[in-house]
Design a protein around this motif. Structure first.
Motif, PDB file in Angstrom:
ATOM      1  N   ARG A  99      12.096  27.379   2.777  1.00 22.94           N
ATOM      2  CA  ARG A  99      10.933  27.771   1.968  1.00 22.94           C
ATOM      3  C   ARG A  99      10.923  27.137   0.579  1.00 22.94           C
ATOM      4  NH1 ARG A  99      11.143  31.951   5.692  1.00 22.94           N
ATOM      5  NH2 ARG A  99       9.052  32.501   6.381  1.00 22.94           N
ATOM      6  N   GLU A 146      -3.066  35.813   1.607  1.00 22.17           N
ATOM      7  CA  GLU A 146      -1.732  36.426   1.707  1.00 22.17           C
ATOM      8  C   GLU A 146      -1.584  37.611   0.763  1.00 22.17           C
ATOM      9  OE1 GLU A 146       1.142  35.135   3.912  1.00 22.17           O
ATOM     10  OE2 GLU A 146      -0.855  34.954   4.723  1.00 22.17           O
ATOM     11  N   TYR A 190      -0.316  41.103   2.170  1.00 27.84           N
ATOM     12  CA  TYR A 190       0.878  41.822   1.707  1.00 27.84           C
ATOM     13  C   TYR A 190       0.504  43.130   1.009  1.00 27.84           C
ATOM     14  CZ  TYR A 190       4.256  38.205   2.921  1.00 27.84           C
ATOM     15  OH  TYR A 190       5.066  37.331   3.612  1.00 27.84           O
ATOM     16  N   MET A 228      -1.163  44.153   6.162  1.00 30.15           N
ATOM     17  CA  MET A 228      -0.028  44.180   7.086  1.00 30.15           C
ATOM     18  C   MET A 228       0.515  45.607   7.189  1.00 30.15           C
ATOM     19  SD  MET A 228       1.446  40.590   5.816  1.00 30.15           S
ATOM     20  CE  MET A 228       3.146  40.669   6.124  1.00 30.15           C
ATOM     21  N   LEU A 273       9.702  41.938   7.721  1.00 27.03           N
ATOM     22  CA  LEU A 273       9.745  40.711   6.908  1.00 27.03           C
ATOM     23  C   LEU A 273      10.680  40.826   5.713  1.00 27.03           C
ATOM     24  CD1 LEU A 273       6.055  39.453   6.732  1.00 27.03           C
ATOM     25  CD2 LEU A 273       7.922  38.616   8.147  1.00 27.03           C
ATOM     26  N   LEU A 297      13.649  38.623   5.127  1.00 25.67           N
ATOM     27  CA  LEU A 297      13.389  37.204   4.883  1.00 25.67           C
ATOM     28  C   LEU A 297      13.001  36.939   3.432  1.00 25.67           C
ATOM     29  CD1 LEU A 297      11.302  36.371   8.111  1.00 25.67           C
ATOM     30  CD2 LEU A 297      13.732  35.966   7.712  1.00 25.67           C
ATOM     31  N   THR A 339      10.039  37.085   1.992  1.00 24.66           N
ATOM     32  CA  THR A 339       8.765  36.383   1.759  1.00 24.66           C
ATOM     33  C   THR A 339       7.840  37.259   0.918  1.00 24.66           C
ATOM     34  OG1 THR A 339       7.814  37.288   3.797  1.00 24.66           O
ATOM     35  CG2 THR A 339       8.901  35.154   3.962  1.00 24.66           C
ATOM     36  N   ASP A 340       6.891  36.622   0.256  1.00 22.02           N
ATOM     37  CA  ASP A 340       5.831  37.380  -0.421  1.00 22.02           C
ATOM     38  C   ASP A 340       4.552  36.545  -0.387  1.00 22.02           C
ATOM     39  OD1 ASP A 340       5.914  35.486  -2.464  1.00 22.02           O
ATOM     40  OD2 ASP A 340       7.350  36.644  -3.625  1.00 22.02           O
ATOM     41  N   LYS A 389       2.932  31.118  -2.447  1.00 23.55           N
ATOM     42  CA  LYS A 389       3.235  29.985  -1.570  1.00 23.55           C
ATOM     43  C   LYS A 389       3.285  28.661  -2.353  1.00 23.55           C
ATOM     44  CE  LYS A 389       3.057  32.992   1.736  1.00 23.55           C
ATOM     45  NZ  LYS A 389       4.335  33.517   2.232  1.00 23.55           N
ATOM     46  N   HIS A 445       4.272  27.948   8.754  1.00 22.49           N
ATOM     47  CA  HIS A 445       3.546  28.910   7.927  1.00 22.49           C
ATOM     48  C   HIS A 445       2.253  29.312   8.653  1.00 22.49           C
ATOM     49  CE1 HIS A 445       1.957  31.003   4.600  1.00 22.49           C
ATOM     50  NE2 HIS A 445       1.172  30.058   4.141  1.00 22.49           N
ATOM     51  N   THR A 446       1.982  30.616   8.605  1.00 25.19           N
ATOM     52  CA  THR A 446       0.789  31.128   9.287  1.00 25.19           C
ATOM     53  C   THR A 446      -0.001  32.025   8.340  1.00 25.19           C
ATOM     54  OG1 THR A 446       2.189  32.930  10.091  1.00 25.19           O
ATOM     55  CG2 THR A 446       1.772  31.133  11.628  1.00 25.19           C
ATOM     56  N   PRO A 447      -0.686  31.412   7.369  1.00 26.45           N
ATOM     57  CA  PRO A 447      -1.534  32.263   6.539  1.00 26.45           C
ATOM     58  C   PRO A 447      -2.551  32.939   7.443  1.00 26.45           C
ATOM     59  CG  PRO A 447      -2.129  29.951   6.238  1.00 26.45           C
ATOM     60  CD  PRO A 447      -0.895  29.995   7.083  1.00 26.45           C
TER      61      PRO A 447
HETATM   62  N1  IYR Z   1       1.951  34.941   6.971  1.00 31.31           N
HETATM   63  C1  IYR Z   1       2.727  35.623   5.990  1.00 31.31           C
HETATM   64  C2  IYR Z   1       3.611  36.683   6.561  1.00 31.31           C
HETATM   65  C3  IYR Z   1       4.675  36.279   7.486  1.00 31.31           C
HETATM   66  C4  IYR Z   1       4.643  36.721   8.777  1.00 31.31           C
HETATM   67  C5  IYR Z   1       5.653  36.440   9.639  1.00 31.31           C
HETATM   68  I1  IYR Z   1       5.595  37.185  11.495  1.00 31.31           I
HETATM   69  C6  IYR Z   1       6.765  35.671   9.219  1.00 31.31           C
HETATM   70  O1  IYR Z   1       7.794  35.384  10.087  1.00 31.31           O
HETATM   71  C7  IYR Z   1       6.828  35.246   7.908  1.00 31.31           C
HETATM   72  C8  IYR Z   1       5.750  35.532   7.029  1.00 31.31           C
HETATM   73  C9  IYR Z   1       3.540  34.634   5.157  1.00 31.31           C
HETATM   74  O2  IYR Z   1       3.524  33.444   5.479  1.00 31.31           O
HETATM   75  O3  IYR Z   1       4.154  35.037   4.178  1.00 31.31           O
END
Ligand code: IYR
Length: 228
Positions: free
Chosen positions: A35, A88, A92, A96, A104, A107, A109-110, A113, A168-170
């Motif tokens: 990341r 996002e 968040y 979600m 999550l 990991l 994440t927030d 990006k 990445h999956t926004p």
């Molecule tokens: N799309 C969001 C959240 C996200 C969802 C999953 I499932 C992940 O493995 C990681 C992130 C993002 O990119 O932060």
């Protein structure tokens, strides 16, 4: 029908296959989603070869129902970052589920990006719901399966070249269709920043499931044969 040609097999001895399969596993097992990207440029020809590899994936009726949009233009990257972060932030902050956020949390994440601007290349994978040929609509088959496999090849090719990626999956990501001016038949599938890892980049110390947890073998029951 296509003209048929002899298949040229890639042949190895069993010992070579054993070694190669071990080596390839060892190599692929070092792939990590990263990341934190460096802004160090990556030559375009490397990206082109990676895309050629992705497009060797099998696809339903050999339609190759994918388009890879490849962005290095900083102005377009900024637009993508702004739109992705807007979605996002909402995800968040309420879209979600609690369970999802809890899953999550390890990991780290927030909604932010920065990699969407830092990484030298963004590969936006589009799937083609159908194809247009001479103004006519043509069907595609097993589109998600086909594009998923191509995306897998893409990630492996990126790793093989010595670069890192982030799947990445926004969500939702229809903004990508607008920003990149894609036709109606194309839907965004994945957004994959590609580049070098930032100096000192870290990854979560996660563990992959062992073979016993991911595979079930159904073999001839030798005992049954002997007794039967
Ligand atoms: N799309 C969001 C959240 C996200 C969802 C999953 I499932 C992940 O493995 C990681 C992130 C993002 O990119 O932060």
């Amino acid at each position: 029908m296509y003209p048929h040609i002899p298949y040229l097999p890639v042949q190895f001895t069993e010992a070579e296959m054993l070694q190669r399969s071990r080596d390839f596993y060892g190599h692929m097992n070092r792939r990590r989603t990263v990341r934190n990207f460096s802004d160090r440029p990556v030559p375009k020809e490397i990206i082109e070869n990676i895309l050629r590899t992705a497009s060797t994936a099998p696809s339903g009726a050999h339609k190759q129902p994918w388009t890879f949009c490849v962005v290095s233009d900083p102005a377009i990257k900024s637009q993508i970052r702004e739109a992705a972060e807007a979605e996002e932030r909402e995800s968040y902050n309420g879209r979600m589920s609690e369970e999802w956020l809890r899953d999550l949390a390890p990991l780290g994440t927030d909604w932010q990006k920065p990699f969407l601007e830092t990484a030298p290349w963004l590969i936006v994978v589009f799937k083609k719901a159908y194809e247009m040929e001479g103004g006519e609509r043509r069907k595609c088959y097993y589109v998600s399966e086909s594009v998923g496999i191509a995306a897998g090849f893409l990630l492996a090719a990126i790793h093989h070249a010595g670069l890192v990626s982030l799947t990445h999956t926004p969500s939702p990501m229809n903004f990508l269709q607008k920003i990149l001016d894609r036709p109606d038949n194309e839907r965004p599938f994945l957004l994959i920043p590609v580049g070098y890892p930032a100096e000192g980049a870290t990854v979560p110390d996660l563990v992959r499931k062992p073979l016993e947890k991911i595979a079930v073998f159904y073999e001839t029951n030798q005992i049954g044969l002997e007794n039967g």
